[in-house]
Motif scaffolding. Structure first.
Motif, PDB file in Angstrom:
ATOM      1  N   GLU A  15      32.102  13.837  15.645  1.00 50.82           N
ATOM      2  CA  GLU A  15      31.692  13.190  16.893  1.00 50.82           C
ATOM      3  C   GLU A  15      30.408  12.405  16.722  1.00 50.82           C
ATOM      4  OE1 GLU A  15      32.567  16.320  16.546  1.00 50.82           O
ATOM      5  OE2 GLU A  15      33.406  17.188  18.382  1.00 50.82           O
ATOM      6  N   ALA A  20      26.082  19.260   9.500  1.00 48.03           N
ATOM      7  CA  ALA A  20      25.484  20.499  10.011  1.00 48.03           C
ATOM      8  C   ALA A  20      25.326  21.533   8.903  1.00 48.03           C
ATOM      9  CB  ALA A  20      26.332  21.059  11.146  1.00 48.03           C
ATOM     10  N   GLU A  39      15.049  26.495  11.767  1.00 52.48           N
ATOM     11  CA  GLU A  39      14.651  25.745  12.956  1.00 52.48           C
ATOM     12  C   GLU A  39      15.831  25.439  13.862  1.00 52.48           C
ATOM     13  OE1 GLU A  39      11.518  22.420  12.434  1.00 52.48           O
ATOM     14  OE2 GLU A  39      12.856  22.380  10.720  1.00 52.48           O
ATOM     15  N   ASN A  40      15.544  24.960  15.061  1.00 57.16           N
ATOM     16  CA  ASN A  40      16.599  24.484  15.953  1.00 57.16           C
ATOM     17  C   ASN A  40      17.366  23.370  15.262  1.00 57.16           C
ATOM     18  OD1 ASN A  40      14.352  24.893  18.667  1.00 57.16           O
ATOM     19  ND2 ASN A  40      16.145  26.126  18.267  1.00 57.16           N
ATOM     20  N   GLY A  41      18.679  23.523  15.242  1.00 60.38           N
ATOM     21  CA  GLY A  41      19.504  22.474  14.644  1.00 60.38           C
ATOM     22  C   GLY A  41      19.656  22.599  13.138  1.00 60.38           C
ATOM     23  N   ALA A  42      19.200  23.728  12.554  1.00 58.46           N
ATOM     24  CA  ALA A  42      19.282  23.889  11.103  1.00 58.46           C
ATOM     25  C   ALA A  42      20.716  24.107  10.633  1.00 58.46           C
ATOM     26  CB  ALA A  42      18.406  25.052  10.645  1.00 58.46           C
ATOM     27  N   GLY A  43      21.595  24.544  11.542  1.00 59.06           N
ATOM     28  CA  GLY A  43      22.996  24.741  11.169  1.00 59.06           C
ATOM     29  C   GLY A  43      23.429  26.194  11.142  1.00 59.06           C
ATOM     30  N   THR A  46      26.519  26.854  13.421  1.00 58.88           N
ATOM     31  CA  THR A  46      27.689  26.228  12.823  1.00 58.88           C
ATOM     32  C   THR A  46      28.256  27.098  11.699  1.00 58.88           C
ATOM     33  OG1 THR A  46      26.804  24.055  13.344  1.00 58.88           O
ATOM     34  CG2 THR A  46      28.509  24.155  11.652  1.00 58.88           C
ATOM     35  N   GLN A  87      25.669  32.590  20.996  1.00 59.01           N
ATOM     36  CA  GLN A  87      24.360  32.222  21.519  1.00 59.01           C
ATOM     37  C   GLN A  87      24.429  32.075  23.040  1.00 59.01           C
ATOM     38  OE1 GLN A  87      22.938  28.821  19.455  1.00 59.01           O
ATOM     39  NE2 GLN A  87      20.928  28.863  20.403  1.00 59.01           N
ATOM     40  N   GLU A 168      21.389  34.901  18.072  1.00 56.15           N
ATOM     41  CA  GLU A 168      20.239  35.022  18.972  1.00 56.15           C
ATOM     42  C   GLU A 168      20.453  36.047  20.092  1.00 56.15           C
ATOM     43  OE1 GLU A 168      18.286  31.474  20.180  1.00 56.15           O
ATOM     44  OE2 GLU A 168      19.046  30.333  18.482  1.00 56.15           O
ATOM     45  N   THR A 401      26.960  18.546  22.226  1.00 51.50           N
ATOM     46  CA  THR A 401      27.038  18.525  20.768  1.00 51.50           C
ATOM     47  C   THR A 401      25.684  18.810  20.127  1.00 51.50           C
ATOM     48  OG1 THR A 401      26.564  16.168  20.573  1.00 51.50           O
ATOM     49  CG2 THR A 401      28.857  16.775  20.873  1.00 51.50           C
ATOM     50  N   LEU A 402      24.663  19.049  20.927  1.00 50.97           N
ATOM     51  CA  LEU A 402      23.374  19.421  20.343  1.00 50.97           C
ATOM     52  C   LEU A 402      23.353  20.911  20.059  1.00 50.97           C
ATOM     53  CD1 LEU A 402      20.770  17.497  22.542  1.00 50.97           C
ATOM     54  CD2 LEU A 402      22.007  16.721  20.532  1.00 50.97           C
ATOM     55  N   SER A 403      22.418  21.334  19.220  1.00 53.80           N
ATOM     56  CA  SER A 403      22.272  22.765  18.973  1.00 53.80           C
ATOM     57  C   SER A 403      21.650  23.407  20.214  1.00 53.80           C
ATOM     58  CB  SER A 403      21.382  22.998  17.762  1.00 53.80           C
ATOM     59  OG  SER A 403      20.025  22.841  18.109  1.00 53.80           O
ATOM     60  N   GLY A 405      19.029  25.178  20.816  1.00 53.95           N
ATOM     61  CA  GLY A 405      17.611  24.931  21.048  1.00 53.95           C
ATOM     62  C   GLY A 405      17.350  23.517  21.517  1.00 53.95           C
ATOM     63  N   ASN A 406      18.103  22.592  20.986  1.00 52.47           N
ATOM     64  CA  ASN A 406      17.882  21.197  21.376  1.00 52.47           C
ATOM     65  C   ASN A 406      18.342  20.917  22.802  1.00 52.47           C
ATOM     66  OD1 ASN A 406      16.526  19.805  19.205  1.00 52.47           O
ATOM     67  ND2 ASN A 406      18.312  20.284  17.970  1.00 52.47           N
TER      68      ASN A 406
ATOM     69  N   ARG B 348      33.352  22.790  24.384  1.00 50.66           N
ATOM     70  CA  ARG B 348      33.047  23.393  23.099  1.00 50.66           C
ATOM     71  C   ARG B 348      31.543  23.474  22.917  1.00 50.66           C
ATOM     72  NH1 ARG B 348      35.084  21.596  17.989  1.00 50.66           N
ATOM     73  NH2 ARG B 348      34.083  19.646  18.476  1.00 50.66           N
TER      74      ARG B 348
HETATM   75  N1  LIG Z   1      30.177  20.752  18.655  1.00 46.47           N
HETATM   76  C1  LIG Z   1      29.329  19.938  18.007  1.00 46.47           C
HETATM   77  N2  LIG Z   1      29.599  18.624  17.926  1.00 46.47           N
HETATM   78  C2  LIG Z   1      28.756  17.794  17.289  1.00 46.47           C
HETATM   79  N3  LIG Z   1      27.620  18.171  16.688  1.00 46.47           N
HETATM   80  C3  LIG Z   1      27.295  19.464  16.717  1.00 46.47           C
HETATM   81  C4  LIG Z   1      28.124  20.412  17.393  1.00 46.47           C
HETATM   82  N4  LIG Z   1      27.552  21.625  17.275  1.00 46.47           N
HETATM   83  C5  LIG Z   1      26.414  21.444  16.570  1.00 46.47           C
HETATM   84  N5  LIG Z   1      26.259  20.146  16.226  1.00 46.47           N
HETATM   85  C6  LIG Z   1      25.141  19.582  15.452  1.00 46.47           C
HETATM   86  O1  LIG Z   1      25.016  20.286  14.243  1.00 46.47           O
HETATM   87  C7  LIG Z   1      23.649  20.556  13.934  1.00 46.47           C
HETATM   88  C8  LIG Z   1      23.466  22.051  13.710  1.00 46.47           C
HETATM   89  O2  LIG Z   1      23.689  22.723  14.942  1.00 46.47           O
HETATM   90  P1  LIG Z   1      23.707  24.299  15.076  1.00 46.47           P
HETATM   91  O3  LIG Z   1      24.168  24.607  16.442  1.00 46.47           O
HETATM   92  O4  LIG Z   1      24.441  24.901  13.936  1.00 46.47           O
HETATM   93  O5  LIG Z   1      22.149  24.620  14.934  1.00 46.47           O
HETATM   94  P2  LIG Z   1      21.387  26.016  15.033  1.00 46.47           P
HETATM   95  O6  LIG Z   1      20.771  26.269  13.701  1.00 46.47           O
HETATM   96  O7  LIG Z   1      22.258  27.056  15.589  1.00 46.47           O
HETATM   97  O8  LIG Z   1      20.214  25.629  16.045  1.00 46.47           O
HETATM   98  P3  LIG Z   1      19.601  26.446  17.327  1.00 46.47           P
HETATM   99  O9  LIG Z   1      18.578  27.354  16.784  1.00 46.47           O
HETATM  100  O10 LIG Z   1      18.951  25.366  18.145  1.00 46.47           O
HETATM  101  O11 LIG Z   1      20.718  27.110  18.024  1.00 46.47           O
HETATM  102  C9  LIG Z   1      22.855  19.993  15.092  1.00 46.47           C
HETATM  103  O12 LIG Z   1      22.300  18.767  14.681  1.00 46.47           O
HETATM  104  C10 LIG Z   1      23.844  19.770  16.190  1.00 46.47           C
HETATM  105  O13 LIG Z   1      23.519  18.632  16.948  1.00 46.47           O
END
Ligand SMILES: Nc1ncnc2c1ncn2[C@@H]1O[C@H](COP(=O)(O)OP(=O)(O)OP(=O)(O)O)[C@@H](O)[C@H]1O
Ligand SMILES: [Mg+2]
Lengths: 506, 349
Positions: A15, A20, A39-43, A46, A87, A168, A401-403, A405-406, B348
């Motif tokens: 998308e 990730a 960190e937030n968004g580290a993956g 995912t 989460q 979390e 689609t953001l993590s 934290g974001n 999602r």
């Molecule tokens: N369903 C999705 N569609 C598109 N991008 C996604 C999706 N889920 C996560 N991402 C992207 O993948 C990256 C990793 O996200 P992820 O949710 O794994 O982070 P995280 O480490 O769990 O962060 P947080 O601590 O903020 O929860 C981010 O840049 C996020 O924008």
């Protein structure tokens, strides 16, 4: 030998073309509690969603007990003994706790009907076995976020998972609840289970885990025995520099009374004691009032009432001395209320709308010309906010689609940027990494310095103790303590108030 | 979002629809081979018939015009997460109001009187649908049911006027007196019935698209449609957005009826709106509630209908067989669109 081995996991979200996970190797030993940080968004989420069969990796494989396995769906993960607490909650508000827990594996009567009694009894047994105290016949709608978290955990325990993934889980829990959870987790480990836990609180990593894997920007950057790293080093590994949660709270001049609650009562339907019981509360300009309380003691109701989303049963609410008791959220916004809700996914954002559209929900009037929304300006505004709050991602992508934290950072950015004189925060840093939390604390202190009146509801006592000028404790819908936060107030003392062991009655 | 990935997403959506289309055409062809003694001719008339001469082509496009309006009406409501199942009655009563106004002003200027009659049709549809909105706002009455019930009741009233006081004994139709010729909309593709209302349809689609995506009202409507709690929290007047989308939806439906009278029928014909409301729902589904996509979706619909008619006229196909082939394609395509719509609902994280 490794119990679980994930190898070369690579995942790109089509998308938004975000990579990730990039060539992630992740190993967990049997019978260990393994922390996953970053960190937030580290993956992190995912990677765990891939393990739980919710996302499919582009490349890479999973081995469980040395055997390669294919995990195409949560159902298959369940069969392999993998359970996950997300989460964000995935509970059905109109179902009871028991119904939510047994959902998908319901005990049935005559092969067809849900056997409610049996469901309740078996869920109650699991609750007792693991030492929780919650009534399985309650509806999830009536629960606080803290209690919902507990239900999520009960849900995977009920399925007898061998490998528990907790994304979390502690963010919304109070100190006591976290201790209880950790006891449970240790107990689970002792009886042979394996636990993966994601958390942003490095103290918790030290406390609960045996090993820790650190992720940064989609890659694994370190795997350590927890005993051999300290918090500073962990945070350096996570962000490339050491961050500490230190807030400087300078004395601020207290101004006029901005928000006043007078004898506010809220009666629940079919409940014998009021949800809010004659609450008196005043927030002055330049003052931060922190409200602490264990889940279920009126914080959520206070949030709804102050934000105008729920009408009080009796009592008055004043803004600058004027009556606002009957005003709804829209009118309160017009008068200058900003509000960061605890429920970020349903109330705080619209997941399928773009980041930009989420950013301007309360301020889109500023981007109008003759009834036409000026997209360019709105997107520019959103980009600037995103940059200031270091939110990754284009403002035109759906916020969902953001993590986690974001998403929260978008909400905080929006509310902090709105022109107000009064702001209500509920669990503002839930899900934020250390650096982001610190950044948010600084912003909160900044607006306090500008003379805003701030009401902070939080289950995180450290947060309240380090930010609040005045500390209010609620127990069973009542204000049981009102303390000036002079630095002499201890966590233990507040804890006693929170548990109802102590009470000041004015 | 990078531009190309948006295109890819669009392409992926279209690809799914194309596969379904291809599949349903195969099934349709198989059915024809099975049921028709001269399958080649039947297939030819069914699929290509509507394009073989100006008359058929124009009429096919003309059939699409009211579907564009009803499709837009449904899309506006869907985008705000409210439902309008009363399209039939709103179209029907719009047609009646237009007819009545034109009959009452037999000597008025064609433009002024015509506009007044269309305004009347829109107002009528808007009031009917808006009533359901008010009921929902005041008492929480489910608009799904109230729009349908009100529309059904209105259908009987319209029938009464067409077959009673307004019935023209001089014609053998169950229809009202004809309106005066100065009100007729100019034809644009003779000898077919296609007229300037086709242009209005395209303009309306563009206008609705603009409203939804570029205006303040559209933004608030879409936000309410996607997440009402969030909208309320953000300070949007959510109860207004139960009524407004229904008012707009009703107005578009009423307009469909009014234009059918001025452009095509020149009188109110009993039961002419039969199916238009429901087909509007299907059109909107296929178009994924995108106002611009409503136009091709409506044409697609009209094509199926025109093809079935042509095959009946020129080949050995009976009405039933034509209807079966038509509905196979229709249901498959609608089901695919519906499936997509439901899947997009699932959030999602
Ligand atoms: N369903 C999705 N569609 C598109 N991008 C996604 C999706 N889920 C996560 N991402 C992207 O993948 C990256 C990793 O996200 P992820 O949710 O794994 O982070 P995280 O480490 O769990 O962060 P947080 O601590 O903020 O929860 C981010 O840049 C996020 O924008
Ligand atoms: Mg996450």
């Amino acid at each position: 030998m490794a119990y679980l081995r994930m190898r070369g996991i690579t995942k790109m979200y089509p998308e938004n073309n975000v990579l990730a996970n990039a060539e992630v190797d992740f190993e967990v030993r049997r019978n260990e509690i393994h922390a996953l940080v970053g960190e937030n968004g580290a993956g992190k989420s995912t990677l765990m969603k891939i393990l739980y069969g919710l996302e499919r990796p582009d490349r890479g494989g999973i081995e469980l007990e040395g055997r390669p396995v294919h995990i195409g769906s949560p159902l298959e993960a369940g069969r392999l003994g993998i359970g996950m607490v997300h989460q964000h909650f995935r509970l059905i508000p109109d179902f009871t706790i028991a119904e939510n827990v047994v959902l998908g594996v319901e005990p049935v009567r005559r092969g067809l009907f849900l056997d409610r009694e049996k469901a309740q009894a078996s869920v109650r047994a699991v609750i007792q076995e693991y030492g929780f105290s919650i009534d399985p016949s309650l509806r999830v709608r009536e629960l606080t976020v803290g209690q919902m978290q507990v239900v999520e955990i009960i849900k995977i325990l009920y399925r007898r998972a061998q490998l528990l993934i907790l994304d979390e889980p502690t963010s919304v829990l109070t100190a006591q609840q976290i201790q209880k959870l950790f006891l449970t987790l240790r107990h689970l480990r002792d009886i042979g289970k394996t636990v993966i836990i994601i958390t942003h609180k490095l103290g918790e990593v030290k406390e609960i885990s045996e090993r820790v894997t650190v992720m940064r920007a989609g890659r694994v950057v370190a795997v350590r025995d927890t005993a051999e790293v300290d918090e500073r080093e962990l945070s350096r590994l996570m962000v490339g520099k050491a961050a500490s949660l230190q807030v400087r709270r300078e004395p601020a001049a207290r101004g006029r009374a901005v928000l006043e609650l007078r004898q506010v009562c809220l009666l629940g339907r079919g409940q014998d004691h009021p949800l809010l019981d004659r609450v008196d509360l005043t927030v002055h300009a330049g003052e931060l009032v922190g409200v602490a309380g264990v889940g279920g003691n009126g914080l959520a109701e206070l949030e709804d009432v102050v934000s105008g989303l729920r009408r009080v049963s009796s009592g008055r609410i004043l803004h600058d001395g004027q009556e606002i008791t009957r005003l709804d959220a829209r009118e309160l916004r017009r008068r200058g209320l900003a509000y960061v809700p605890a429920d970020r996914l349903h109330r705080g954002s619209s997941l399928t709308s773009s980041v930009m559209e989420n950013m301007i929900i309360a301020s889109h009037h500023r981007f109008l010309r003759g009834g036409v929304l000026r997209r360019r300006q709105a997107e520019g505004f959103a980009s600037r906010l995103a940059e200031r709050f270091s939110i990754e991602g284009d403002p035109r992508v759906p916020i969902g689609t953001l993590s986690g934290g974001n998403i929260q950072k978008v909400i905080l950015a929006r509310e902090l940027a709105s022109r107000t004189d009064f702001i209500l925060f509920s669990e503002p840093t839930w899900g934020l990494d250390v650096a982001s939390s610190e950044f948010i604390y600084e912003r909160i202190m900044e607006i306090r310095g500008q003379g805003l009146a701030i009401l902070l509801l939080s289950s995180n006592l450290d947060e309240i103790l380090s930010l609040a000028d005045t500390l209010v404790v609620m127990y069973r819908g009542r204000v049981v303590a009102r303390l000036a936060n002079s630095g002499a107030v201890s966590k233990e003392l507040v804890g006693e108030y929170m548990l109802g062991l102590k009470e000041d009655r004015p | 979002m990078k531009r190309w990935s948006r295109w890819r997403e669009l392409l992926a959506g279209t690809a799914g629809l194309s596969v379904t289309l291809g599949l349903s055409f195969l099934i349709a062809v198989a059915l024809i081979l099975l049921l028709s003694k001269q399958p080649l001719a039947t297939i030819r008339w069914f699929f290509i018939g509507p394009f073989t001469n100006k008359y058929y082509l124009g009429n096919m496009l003309n059939t699409a015009v009211p579907l564009v309006f009803t499709g837009l009406g449904i899309a506006v409501a869907f985008k705000s997460s409210v439902f309008n199942l009363g399209g039939e009655g709103q179209v029907y009563s719009g047609a009646l109001v237009t007819t009545v106004i034109c009959l009452a002003l037999p000597a008025a200027n064609g433009y002024g009187g015509g506009l007044a009659s269309l305004a009347g049709a829109m107002a009528c549809g808007a009031v009917l649908a808006g009533l359901s909105g008010l009921l929902k706002m005041k008492w929480g009455t489910d608009e799904l049911i109230s729009t349908f019930l009100i529309s059904s009741a209105v259908g009987f009233i319209v029938n009464y006027f067409i077959t009673g006081p307004l019935d023209d004994p001089a014609n053998n139709l169950l229809a009202s007196y004809a309106i005066a010729p100065q009100y007729f909309l100019a034809g644009i593709f003779p000898p077919s019935r296609l007229n300037v209302s086709a242009g209005f349809a395209v303009l309306a689609a563009a206008a609705v698209f603009f409203l939804l995506n570029y205006t303040h009202t559209g933004y608030e409507m879409r936000m309410c449609g996607l997440n009402r709690e969030f909208s309320r929290y953000g300070g949007i007047n959510v109860s207004a957005y139960v009524v407004l989308p229904l008012v707009l939806s009703g107005a578009l439906h009423g307009l469909a009826g009014g234009l059918a009278v001025l452009g095509t029928q020149h009188m109110a014909v009993k039961d002419f709106s039969f199916g238009m409301g429901w087909n509007g729902i299907a059109v909107s589904l296929i178009a994924k509630n995108n106002p611009l996509a409503v136009v091709p979706a409506a044409v697609f619909f009209a094509w199926l209908e025109a093809g079935a008619k042509a095959a009946m006229l020129h080949s050995d196909v009976t009405f039933e067989i034509a209807a079966i082939v038509q509905s196979v394609i229709f249901y498959l395509v609608t089901a695919q669109a519906l499936y997509g719509a439901l899947r997009r609902r699932k959030v999602r994280l």
